[in-house]
Design an enzyme around this catalytic site. Structure first.
Site, PDB file in Angstrom:
ATOM      1  N   SER A   1       0.830  -1.208   0.000  1.00 24.58           N
ATOM      2  CA  SER A   1       0.000   0.000   0.000  1.00 24.58           C
ATOM      3  C   SER A   1       0.861   1.252   0.000  1.00 24.58           C
ATOM      4  O   SER A   1       1.981   1.245   0.528  1.00 24.58           O
ATOM      5  CB  SER A   1      -0.873  -0.012   1.261  1.00 24.58           C
ATOM      6  OG  SER A   1      -1.418   1.271   1.490  1.00 24.58           O
TER       7      SER A   1
ATOM      8  N   TYR B   1      -2.183  -0.435  10.062  1.00 25.25           N
ATOM      9  CA  TYR B   1      -2.407  -0.959   8.705  1.00 25.25           C
ATOM     10  C   TYR B   1      -1.122  -0.837   7.886  1.00 25.25           C
ATOM     11  O   TYR B   1      -0.649  -1.811   7.281  1.00 25.25           O
ATOM     12  CB  TYR B   1      -3.554  -0.173   8.032  1.00 25.25           C
ATOM     13  CG  TYR B   1      -3.696  -0.450   6.561  1.00 25.25           C
ATOM     14  CD1 TYR B   1      -4.122  -1.695   6.103  1.00 25.25           C
ATOM     15  CD2 TYR B   1      -3.400   0.538   5.607  1.00 25.25           C
ATOM     16  CE1 TYR B   1      -4.246  -1.958   4.739  1.00 25.25           C
ATOM     17  CE2 TYR B   1      -3.534   0.287   4.256  1.00 25.25           C
ATOM     18  CZ  TYR B   1      -3.951  -0.959   3.823  1.00 25.25           C
ATOM     19  OH  TYR B   1      -4.068  -1.209   2.477  1.00 25.25           O
TER      20      TYR B   1
HETATM   21  N1  LIG Z   1      -8.520   0.014  -2.455  1.00 25.36           N
HETATM   22  C1  LIG Z   1      -7.417   0.728  -2.191  1.00 25.36           C
HETATM   23  O1  LIG Z   1      -7.389   1.967  -2.356  1.00 25.36           O
HETATM   24  C2  LIG Z   1      -6.171   0.052  -1.725  1.00 25.36           C
HETATM   25  C3  LIG Z   1      -5.014   0.845  -1.566  1.00 25.36           C
HETATM   26  C4  LIG Z   1      -3.846   0.239  -1.112  1.00 25.36           C
HETATM   27  C5  LIG Z   1      -3.818  -1.126  -0.860  1.00 25.36           C
HETATM   28  N2  LIG Z   1      -4.954  -1.864  -1.009  1.00 25.36           N
HETATM   29  C6  LIG Z   1      -4.887  -3.292  -0.702  1.00 25.36           C
HETATM   30  O2  LIG Z   1      -5.389  -4.024  -1.807  1.00 25.36           O
HETATM   31  C7  LIG Z   1      -6.033  -5.204  -1.364  1.00 25.36           C
HETATM   32  C8  LIG Z   1      -7.453  -5.264  -1.898  1.00 25.36           C
HETATM   33  O3  LIG Z   1      -8.144  -4.113  -1.437  1.00 25.36           O
HETATM   34  P1  LIG Z   1      -9.658  -3.815  -1.779  1.00 25.36           P
HETATM   35  O4  LIG Z   1      -9.793  -2.357  -1.875  1.00 25.36           O
HETATM   36  O5  LIG Z   1     -10.111  -4.684  -2.881  1.00 25.36           O
HETATM   37  O6  LIG Z   1     -10.339  -4.258  -0.397  1.00 25.36           O
HETATM   38  P2  LIG Z   1     -11.622  -5.155  -0.111  1.00 25.36           P
HETATM   39  O7  LIG Z   1     -11.833  -5.075   1.365  1.00 25.36           O
HETATM   40  O8  LIG Z   1     -12.732  -4.768  -1.007  1.00 25.36           O
HETATM   41  O9  LIG Z   1     -11.134  -6.611  -0.510  1.00 25.36           O
HETATM   42  C9  LIG Z   1     -10.426  -7.474   0.363  1.00 25.36           C
HETATM   43  C10 LIG Z   1     -11.160  -8.793   0.396  1.00 25.36           C
HETATM   44  O10 LIG Z   1     -10.406  -9.680   1.196  1.00 25.36           O
HETATM   45  C11 LIG Z   1     -11.296 -10.440   1.978  1.00 25.36           C
HETATM   46  N3  LIG Z   1     -10.555 -10.870   3.173  1.00 25.36           N
HETATM   47  C12 LIG Z   1     -10.164 -10.105   4.217  1.00 25.36           C
HETATM   48  N4  LIG Z   1      -9.547 -10.863   5.128  1.00 25.36           N
HETATM   49  C13 LIG Z   1      -9.562 -12.131   4.643  1.00 25.36           C
HETATM   50  C14 LIG Z   1      -9.112 -13.370   5.140  1.00 25.36           C
HETATM   51  N5  LIG Z   1      -8.533 -13.462   6.334  1.00 25.36           N
HETATM   52  N6  LIG Z   1      -9.270 -14.484   4.380  1.00 25.36           N
HETATM   53  C15 LIG Z   1      -9.881 -14.403   3.180  1.00 25.36           C
HETATM   54  N7  LIG Z   1     -10.356 -13.255   2.664  1.00 25.36           N
HETATM   55  C16 LIG Z   1     -10.200 -12.145   3.397  1.00 25.36           C
HETATM   56  C17 LIG Z   1     -12.445  -9.521   2.294  1.00 25.36           C
HETATM   57  O11 LIG Z   1     -13.647 -10.232   2.575  1.00 25.36           O
HETATM   58  C18 LIG Z   1     -12.546  -8.690   1.031  1.00 25.36           C
HETATM   59  O12 LIG Z   1     -13.531  -9.200   0.154  1.00 25.36           O
HETATM   60  C19 LIG Z   1      -5.929  -5.184   0.154  1.00 25.36           C
HETATM   61  O13 LIG Z   1      -4.798  -5.916   0.524  1.00 25.36           O
HETATM   62  C20 LIG Z   1      -5.730  -3.728   0.473  1.00 25.36           C
HETATM   63  O14 LIG Z   1      -5.049  -3.554   1.703  1.00 25.36           O
HETATM   64  C21 LIG Z   1      -6.125  -1.311  -1.438  1.00 25.36           C
END
Ligand SMILES: NC(=O)c1ccc[n+]([C@@H]2O[C@H](COP(=O)([O-])OP(=O)(O)OC[C@H]3O[C@@H](n4cnc5c(N)ncnc54)[C@H](O)[C@@H]3O)[C@@H](O)[C@H]2O)c1
Length: 336
Positions: A142, A167
């Protein structure tokens, strides 16, 4: 290629799965479908991929009714045995780990969720990849790892030892853990530092969705640090394109561990972002100005040179275009 996508019911996972399937890869998606935000959105994303809610039973595979090469399983990456079984029965070429407890602000409220999913779950995947080798282990890091850095744009070469939220600390830890597994066991790993991702099917806990919901309902929006913040908003299609390029190109250095920024490279002032949203919605926002929140950073700004040089890719969607797509989706999804 046969690819495991964790977090497949999530925002980025959903879009990535579709693109992988459309280009002909075989995909196994897993997600624990937790209730950090409404599960109805997670099930709706899965349904879009041909995975019906009523067919999802813990530990059982659901074959997509839309995509021949897509299977989904409800699995928690914190469950070491379930992860091991999955790797034992399937033989993956690559992993894209998107499953995580996301969100900066929630890490103040519920720190344990971050250690469980982002550290324990991440270790379970690394261990599985050690026992059942893959060609490439890619994972979401991130932009928050840049923490309180004041030098912009944020480059992969900058020091990142000043996180301002748990985080961010878990994401930085993932980069260190992956590095160790690359060094000790030769597993090629790549961490992707995503910068504020937005777009259709986005996350309800993030500003684009929170603001759109409030503006459309005629309710006030909370503007932190009196609007004096900037973010490098990155459109989902640009993120997915970057991810695809990276998946296909595993690092080959002596210690095969790498990290890339995937961001737009054009930070937006929060107030400009709000005005773009107002224009797309066709309604003015009522704003409540609030102080800076714990765990937040003032700016994010991606240096995208490395992704461009090595992967030949640069984000191309303007905020205006991206927001317009997002608002169109929002209206269709919530007003049907
Ligand atoms: N969206 C952003 O702006 C952003 C920015 C930086 C990093 N990220 C990272 O990208 C990744 C995806 O983010 P996103 O925005 O799609 O988030 P999101 O919350 O929509 O998707 C994450 C998914 O992972 C699942 N999950 C969480 N813990 C879990 C576990 N223990 N076992 C199985 N599934 C699990 C959740 O149910 C969810 O559906 C994450 O790692 C997030 O930290 C996202």
């Amino acid at each position: 290629m046969k690819i495991l996508v964790t977090g497949a019911a999530g925002f980025i996972g959903f879009h990535l799965v579709k693109r992988l399937l459309e280009r002909g890869d075989e995909v196994v998606g897993i997600d624990n479908i937790n209730d950090y935000y409404p599960v109805s959105l997670k099930y709706a994303r899965l349904a879009e991929c041909g995975i019906a809610e009523e067919k999802i039973v813990q530990g059982h595979t659901v074959v997509s009714s839309k995509y021949e090469h897509y299977r989904f399983m409800r699995v928690d990456i914190e469950d070491k045995e379930a992860v091991r079984r999955l790797f034992e029965t399937e033989s993956f070429d690559a992993i894209m780990n998107l499953a995580a407890q996301a969100g900066v602000r929630y890490s103040i409220e519920n720190p344990f969720a971050y250690i469980q999913s982002n550290i324990v779950g991440f270790l379970n995947l690394l261990e599985a990849a050690r026992a059942y080798p893959v060609r490439h282990f890619v994972y979401a890091s991130s932009s928050s790892v840049y923490g309180g850095n004041t030098k912009v744009p944020f480059s992969e070469d900058d020091r990142v030892d000043n996180p301002v939220s748990l985080y961010a600390a878990t994401k930085k830890s993932n980069e260190l853990m992956a590095h160790v597994y690359s060094k000790l066991y030769g597993i090629p790993t790549t961490g992707l530092r995503f910068f504020t991702v937005y777009g259709p099917w986005g996350r309800p806990d993030m500003a684009p969705m929170l603001f759109t919901k409030a503006i459309m309902a005629g309710e006030p929006i909370k503007v932190f640090n009196n609007g004096d913040l900037s973010r490098d908003f990155t459109y989902i299609d640009d993120i997915v394109e970057g991810v695809l390029r990276v998946i296909d190109k595993a690092p080959v250095s002596e210690i095969p561990a790498d990290v890339y920024n995937i961001g737009c490279g054009h930070p937006m002032q929060l107030m400009d972002f709000i005005h773009t949203l107002e224009d797309a919605i066709g309604r003015k926002a009522e704003m409540v100005m609030l102080p800076m929140q714990k765990g937040d950073v003032y700016t994010t700004y991606a240096d995208t040179e490395k992704l461009e040089r090595v992967m030949g890719y640069k984000a191309r969607t303007s905020l205006k275009e991206g927001i317009s797509e997002f608002v169109k989706w929002y209206k269709g999804y919530f007003e049907k």
